[in-house]
Design an enzyme around this catalytic site. Sequence first.
Site: not given
Ligand code: GLN
Length: 551
Positions: A400, A404, A526, A528
């Site tokens: 996530c 990014q 995710h 996990e």
């Molecule tokens: N903050 C980022 C978003 O909202 C990643 C969220 C996360 O890592 N769960 O896209």
Amino acid sequence: MLKLVTLHPEVISVLIMSNSTKYVFVTGGVTSSLGKGIISASLAKLLQARGYSTTIQKLDPYINVDPGTLNPYEHGECFVTDDGAETDLDLGHYERFLNVPTSQANNITTGRVYQSVIEKERRGEFLGKTVQVIPHITNEIKERIQLLGKNGNYDIVITEIGGTVGDIESLPYVEAVRQMKWEFDDDCIVVHLTLVPYLAAAGELKTKPTQHSVKQLLELGVQPDVLCCRTEHELDLNLRRKIAKFCNVNMNAVIESRDAETIYDVPILMQVEELDKVVLEKLNLPTKSVPNLDNWKEFLNRLKNPENQVNIGLIGKYVELKDSYKSISESLIHAGVSNNSKVNVKWIHSEKVNAENASAHFEGLDGILVAPGFGSRGISGKIETVRYARENNIPFLGICLGMQCAVIEYARNVIGLNEAHTTEIVEGCKVPVIDIMSDQEDISDKGGTMRLGAYKCQLTPGSKVSKAYGTDKISERHRHRYEFNNDYLEEFENNGMKATGRNPETGLVEVVEVENHPWFVGAQFHPEYKSTVAAPHPLFVAFVHAALNNK
Ligand code: GLN
């Protein structure tokens, strides 16, 4: 549902006759953190292994509607279900133990209960009446407990009451339990988890806190049926007799719950103590079936006898509280077992990492995982971590926000887009390689409004991820507002970072991979949340495998 093949004939006939769901409540006394979640999950595992279809539910006494708006420092990780519920981390344990998905119905908070009652009041459903904690709030709680039984067609619903008996905020829940015990009689029991502390100066285990905590429950009208006693030392017969006598429970219902080497030992320890048998007897259910725990024991055996070791760095901003990354660390354990290896996790604080000290932090690591997260704290350390893993050919998994960061790092250091960033951190950023999703733009409420839950993803054949999964069509759980900005996709792909997983309907980039690297995967979802003892997650298995190859 009933698994007729594995059930003893006597069990089948009784269940068909009774045709009703049985309810087990798990309460906690003396102190918090005794492990009600693990005891509940272990009991459920044993009942499931006897063929009873079992589910677990967590009732949380706080006023937040869900834990999605809580800082992980407060309450650990927020666990996300397929249906997009942001829930308590104990639901993660339930899924990892039972290998059965949970849903919104498995987690209820005081906030949600009150919200629902107040909405009903506004609609006029209680017209003419004064709306009160008893009966309106308690009725709402009872309905939500029973809904899970009816809708899921479960044989047994285990309901864990969060908090400690005696807390003001738990009172309506305990009252709901008292009423259900009265109304359901044989179909409803209470397992109370307490502490039997060891006083080193006296050289003795002390039963008084347990007695007091049972008295507290009795003051609220609830007689526990089974006592699970957390202890660091053996609970001998004398102590068991004493607890039984002063707490009005049978001797065989005083269960010793010793500190275990791993949480995955607890079902076996509870089987030795016959917790499942006592519970079934009290529920008037047959006990002749034998729990089949062969696969579980095989997992434990491999967990305790690894052939190899591997060092994984977990980089995040909440590493002081390891519960913030519970599902990730458990997924690494499962993946380690799949690879016959012990995974040593080095917890690294993202705020402490910079270009100068990166090699000191990452020395000796075979794999690097950058954790999910929100906001700017620690982000530059995460980006620096990605750079280190990429440049040094260290297997990398970004989840996530971790994915990014991998995109931002690649844009800046490989493509040469120096000002690349995410608009989550730099609003109006000139090179927004990560940007807010268009359907999120007008949302201002914070609770339950992210892109949540399971979405499909199409993988590129031959990619690392498709090899890991062994299929090209997957579904994974999400929790985010920002996404890869497809305006830049061509530039990334031309420069060696490929989108190897995309949402088939929207084209949203779900997975990125770096071509000339032993194993570099970033996932917007995710993984996990879906790793279990019975089914370790393929992406974690492949990541740990790549890390082993890197040794
Ligand atoms: N903050 C980022 C978003 O909202 C990643 C969220 C996360 O890592 N769960 O896209």
